[in-house]
Design an enzyme around this catalytic site. Structure first.
Site, PDB file in Angstrom:
ATOM      1  N   LYS A 196       0.865  -1.187   0.000  1.00 24.96           N
ATOM      2  CA  LYS A 196       0.000   0.000   0.000  1.00 24.96           C
ATOM      3  C   LYS A 196       0.899   1.232   0.000  1.00 24.96           C
ATOM      4  O   LYS A 196       1.499   1.580   0.998  1.00 24.96           O
ATOM      5  CB  LYS A 196      -0.925   0.051   1.224  1.00 24.96           C
ATOM      6  CG  LYS A 196      -2.052   1.060   0.971  1.00 24.96           C
ATOM      7  CD  LYS A 196      -2.568   1.759   2.198  1.00 24.96           C
ATOM      8  CE  LYS A 196      -1.771   2.929   2.666  1.00 24.96           C
ATOM      9  NZ  LYS A 196      -1.730   4.113   1.769  1.00 24.96           N
ATOM     10  N   GLU A 271       9.690   0.800  10.766  1.00 27.70           N
ATOM     11  CA  GLU A 271      10.817   1.724  10.571  1.00 27.70           C
ATOM     12  C   GLU A 271      10.214   3.120  10.660  1.00 27.70           C
ATOM     13  O   GLU A 271       9.504   3.555   9.757  1.00 27.70           O
ATOM     14  CB  GLU A 271      11.468   1.446   9.211  1.00 27.70           C
ATOM     15  CG  GLU A 271      12.902   1.906   9.156  1.00 27.70           C
ATOM     16  CD  GLU A 271      13.026   3.346   8.732  1.00 27.70           C
ATOM     17  OE1 GLU A 271      12.939   4.234   9.620  1.00 27.70           O
ATOM     18  OE2 GLU A 271      13.184   3.594   7.532  1.00 27.70           O
ATOM     19  N   CYS A 305      14.058   9.796   6.665  1.00 27.56           N
ATOM     20  CA  CYS A 305      13.951   9.400   8.083  1.00 27.56           C
ATOM     21  C   CYS A 305      15.287   9.513   8.795  1.00 27.56           C
ATOM     22  O   CYS A 305      15.335   9.805   9.989  1.00 27.56           O
ATOM     23  CB  CYS A 305      13.371   7.999   8.214  1.00 27.56           C
ATOM     24  SG  CYS A 305      14.242   6.797   7.216  1.00 27.56           S
ATOM     25  N   GLU A 402      10.226  15.706  14.923  1.00 31.61           N
ATOM     26  CA  GLU A 402      10.650  15.461  13.543  1.00 31.61           C
ATOM     27  C   GLU A 402       9.916  16.443  12.630  1.00 31.61           C
ATOM     28  O   GLU A 402       8.687  16.511  12.652  1.00 31.61           O
ATOM     29  CB  GLU A 402      10.302  14.017  13.146  1.00 31.61           C
ATOM     30  CG  GLU A 402      10.847  13.630  11.798  1.00 31.61           C
ATOM     31  CD  GLU A 402      10.559  12.168  11.437  1.00 31.61           C
ATOM     32  OE1 GLU A 402       9.472  11.672  11.764  1.00 31.61           O
ATOM     33  OE2 GLU A 402      11.442  11.537  10.817  1.00 31.61           O
TER      34      GLU A 402
HETATM   35  P1  TAP Z   1       2.076   8.227   7.979  1.00 33.94           P
HETATM   36  O1  TAP Z   1       0.724   8.726   8.272  1.00 33.94           O
HETATM   37  O2  TAP Z   1       2.767   7.395   8.984  1.00 33.94           O
HETATM   38  O3  TAP Z   1       1.956   7.429   6.575  1.00 33.94           O
HETATM   39  C1  TAP Z   1       2.816   6.402   6.148  1.00 33.94           C
HETATM   40  C2  TAP Z   1       2.012   5.305   5.462  1.00 33.94           C
HETATM   41  O4  TAP Z   1       1.080   4.735   6.395  1.00 33.94           O
HETATM   42  C3  TAP Z   1       1.150   5.816   4.298  1.00 33.94           C
HETATM   43  O5  TAP Z   1       1.065   4.804   3.318  1.00 33.94           O
HETATM   44  C4  TAP Z   1      -0.201   6.015   4.974  1.00 33.94           C
HETATM   45  O6  TAP Z   1      -1.276   6.013   4.077  1.00 33.94           O
HETATM   46  C5  TAP Z   1      -0.250   4.812   5.885  1.00 33.94           C
HETATM   47  N1  TAP Z   1      -1.183   4.931   6.999  1.00 33.94           N
HETATM   48  C6  TAP Z   1      -1.675   6.060   7.575  1.00 33.94           C
HETATM   49  N2  TAP Z   1      -2.520   5.747   8.579  1.00 33.94           N
HETATM   50  C7  TAP Z   1      -2.565   4.399   8.648  1.00 33.94           C
HETATM   51  C8  TAP Z   1      -3.258   3.474   9.495  1.00 33.94           C
HETATM   52  N3  TAP Z   1      -4.055   3.868  10.471  1.00 33.94           N
HETATM   53  N4  TAP Z   1      -3.055   2.156   9.282  1.00 33.94           N
HETATM   54  C9  TAP Z   1      -2.244   1.724   8.311  1.00 33.94           C
HETATM   55  N5  TAP Z   1      -1.573   2.548   7.478  1.00 33.94           N
HETATM   56  C10 TAP Z   1      -1.719   3.872   7.649  1.00 33.94           C
HETATM   57  O7  TAP Z   1       3.014   9.409   7.601  1.00 33.94           O
HETATM   58  P2  TAP Z   1       2.571  10.819   6.976  1.00 33.94           P
HETATM   59  O8  TAP Z   1       1.315  11.360   7.574  1.00 33.94           O
HETATM   60  O9  TAP Z   1       2.594  10.642   5.531  1.00 33.94           O
HETATM   61  O10 TAP Z   1       3.754  11.721   7.497  1.00 33.94           O
HETATM   62  C11 TAP Z   1       3.695  12.228   8.829  1.00 33.94           C
HETATM   63  C12 TAP Z   1       5.060  12.323   9.414  1.00 33.94           C
HETATM   64  O11 TAP Z   1       5.615  11.007   9.510  1.00 33.94           O
HETATM   65  C13 TAP Z   1       6.069  13.085   8.564  1.00 33.94           C
HETATM   66  O12 TAP Z   1       5.983  14.454   8.725  1.00 33.94           O
HETATM   67  C14 TAP Z   1       7.347  12.511   9.069  1.00 33.94           C
HETATM   68  O13 TAP Z   1       7.698  13.135  10.268  1.00 33.94           O
HETATM   69  C15 TAP Z   1       6.996  11.059   9.342  1.00 33.94           C
HETATM   70  N6  TAP Z   1       7.388  10.186   8.229  1.00 33.94           N
HETATM   71  C16 TAP Z   1       8.401   9.346   8.449  1.00 33.94           C
HETATM   72  C17 TAP Z   1       8.837   8.555   7.409  1.00 33.94           C
HETATM   73  C18 TAP Z   1       9.950   7.612   7.651  1.00 33.94           C
HETATM   74  S1  TAP Z   1      10.861   7.158   6.387  1.00 33.94           S
HETATM   75  N7  TAP Z   1      10.190   7.108   8.818  1.00 33.94           N
HETATM   76  C19 TAP Z   1       8.253   8.608   6.160  1.00 33.94           C
HETATM   77  C20 TAP Z   1       7.167   9.478   5.971  1.00 33.94           C
HETATM   78  C21 TAP Z   1       6.756  10.254   7.026  1.00 33.94           C
HETATM   79  P3  TAP Z   1      -1.848   7.438   3.545  1.00 33.94           P
HETATM   80  O14 TAP Z   1      -0.759   8.053   2.784  1.00 33.94           O
HETATM   81  O15 TAP Z   1      -2.988   7.043   2.719  1.00 33.94           O
HETATM   82  O16 TAP Z   1      -2.220   8.214   4.769  1.00 33.94           O
END
Ligand code: TAP
Length: 498
Positions: A196, A271, A305, A402
């Site tokens: 996903k 991760e 990250c 972060e």
């Molecule tokens: P998340 O909400 O954690 O999204 C990451 C993945 O998880 C996306 O595919 C998202 O889908 C999915 N997801 C969201 N809610 C979920 C749930 N309840 N159950 C299962 N999967 C779910 O990250 P974000 O909102 O895009 O970013 C928020 C913050 O997270 C960023 O600002 C950053 O600080 C951090 N982040 C960290 C990383 C790494 S590499 N560690 C990467 C991205 C972001 P959708 O996209 O459809 O919501």
């Protein structure tokens, strides 16, 4: 600011029309699901439209993956045959590298130079590394001491078997690369996968699924569902037929996924985020440290990250360090990722741009000195000017949370042990770097730093063979290397009396 963007390949245009939504059992899902726009962060305009998977579609993806796993179409192949197919999969990514680089740049925003070199180039190497594991998955023989009647002998050994259906939930910062970190060890061990992608960046995973079929991976082994995390992601992580959930993203969502996986006793790997410190000691080579900070802090606009975002710098070099960072960020060329002359590009989404701008405002309110870098285009793209924050203190929000943006927070220290305390004063522990020419000092600090990776005189240096993952709230489990491969297997112990 000049814009000399490269031309889009006709293959990219054709794919944008073809990729209509989830990819299950070897084809795009047709249906009347709700459609949404996929955006180009450089313009804020729609690139294409994709249909969102509802509950029935997610369920279908898992049941197709399970049926394929049960049929042994993939896991039952001789390892050498699977290895050949996975090597061909890597060759196909290499052959189509420009198409993938453009798709990734158009959808995620980062520079075409980076997508060519890293997102695609490094991914090809990673795929070959993981393909090699297919023929190297081994158990061991065990000398048991079972007390049984006189005369009975035992032969005991372990075998490693694929866990079953794997759900891979992927973020938007490296959509292709991180998807492959989940897909490749799963396929190497014989698992079936449902990926996903993040809602912002579904495209490269969909193109990858087509390529897997072309390489000879049987249909149904690698599926992609496009849909919101709160529904499709949550359904996948709590699905009783999913035996492993591997997730990269925020700590908040990671915890929900861990709980959901435990509820049906699935394996899980998380991760999560980082608030990664870079510790610049008094004797560090200042040129190298400044260059290292720019790469570590601004690669992919800081949306990494492992990005360095807290810079602890000894007082004797603090002013020079801030000044040199500021000069560098002032001179950066900011523009669309499709323009190869740019050095900094838009963030992934409007929502994320607003979040990063909010952190910069907060830093100013809390007393940091804001050194604003190059001007950004005012054309609808999701840009944020690169920022150096001087006079940051450990208690400020920017030193603790972060941000995931082009924001470099610099904190002064006088004493190494005081700096070490600040480095470890975080709930997160993904990575850290030490910059020094004093090997004795570095060797003393390495075991004291609470992080899954510690670099010395380098930062964000990942390798397919070196385990990567977090301490503390930065996650559970490791990607890369033998550790990652084995985490997609179950161990079975066998004991034979003779
Ligand atoms: P998340 O909400 O954690 O999204 C990451 C993945 O998880 C996306 O595919 C998202 O889908 C999915 N997801 C969201 N809610 C979920 C749930 N309840 N159950 C299962 N999967 C779910 O990250 P974000 O909102 O895009 O970013 C928020 C913050 O997270 C960023 O600002 C950053 O600080 C951090 N982040 C960290 C990383 C790494 S590499 N560690 C990467 C991205 C972001 P959708 O996209 O459809 O919501």
């Amino acid at each position: 600011m000049s814009d000399v963007s490269i031309e889009r390949l006709p293959e990219v245009e054709a794919f944008l029309k073809r990729a209509t939504g989830s990819y299950i059992d070897g084809s795009f899902v047709a249906g009347a699901e709700r459609k949404v726009d996929v955006f180009n962060p450089a313009t804020g305009e729609a690139l294409s439209q994709v249909g969102l998977a509802d509950e029935t579609i997610v369920d279908r993806a898992v049941s197709v993956a399970k049926a394929t796993f049960d049929s042994k179409k993939w896991r039952g192949m001789k390892p050498a045959q699977r290895e050949r197919i996975l090597l061909k999969f890597a060759d196909l990514l290499e052959k189509n590298s420009e198409e993938f680089a453009q798709i990734e740049t158009l959808n995620q925003g980062k520079s075409i130079n980076i997508t060519r070199l890293l997102d695609v180039g490094y991914s090809v190497d990673f795929m070959r590394y993981m393909a090699g594991w297919t023929t190297k998955i081994e158990g061991k023989t065990v000398n048991v001491s079972i007390g049984m009647p006189e005369g009975a002998e035992f032969n005991a050994y372990t075998i490693r078997q694929p866990v079953g259906v794997v759900a891979g939930i992927v973020p938007w910062n490296f959509p292709l690369m991180i998807a492959l970190w989940k897909i490749m060890p799963a396929l190497a061990t014989g698992c079936s996968v449902v990926i996903k992608p993040a809602s912002e960046t579904p495209l490269s995973a969909l193109r990858l699924a087509e390529l897997a079929i072309e390489a000879g991976v049987p249909s149904g082994v690698f599926n992609v569902v496009v849909g919101p995390g709160s529904t499709a992601g949550a359904q996948l992580s709590s699905h009783p037929d999913v035996r492993k959930v591997t997730f990269t993203g925020s700590t908040v969502v990671g915890k929900q996924i861990g709980h959901a996986a435990v509820d049906h006793m699935a394996h899980f790997a998380l991760e999560l985020g980082g608030k990664n410190p870079m510790l610049v000691l008094e004797d560090a080579d200042l040129d190298k440290a400044v260059q290292g900070a720019l790469l570590a802090g601004l690669l992919n606009q800081g949306q990494v990250c492992a990005a360095a975002s807290r810079f602890y710098v000894h007082r004797s070099i603090y002013d020079a360090f801030c000044q040199r960072l500021y000069e560098a960020v002032s001179q950066m060329s900011v523009g669309p990722g499709m323009d190869p002359t740019t050095q900094l590009n838009p963030l992934v989404s409007k929502r994320h741009q607003q979040s990063v701008l909010g952190y910069i405002d907060k830093a100013e309110q809390e007393g940091a000195r804001v050194l604003r870098g190059a001007e950004v285009p005012d054309d609808g793209g999701y840009y944020v000017s690169p920022i150096v924050l001087a006079d940051v203190t450990q208690d400020m929000t920017v030193a603790r949370e972060e941000i995931f943006g082009p924001v470099l927070s610099v904190i002064v220290f006088d004493d190494v042990d005081e700096a070490l305390r600040m480095v470890n004063d975080s709930d997160l522990g993904l990575s850290a770097s030490i910059w020094t020419n004093n090997l004795t000092q570095a060797m003393r600090l390495i075991p004291e730093i609470e992080a899954g990776t510690v670099w010395v005189n380098t930062h964000v240096t990942l390798d397919s063979s070196l385990p990567f993952g977090g301490f503390k709230q930065s996650g559970i489990g490791r990607e890369f290397g033998r550790e990652a491969v084995e985490s997609f297997t179950e161990i079975k112990s066998v004991c034979i009396a003779y």
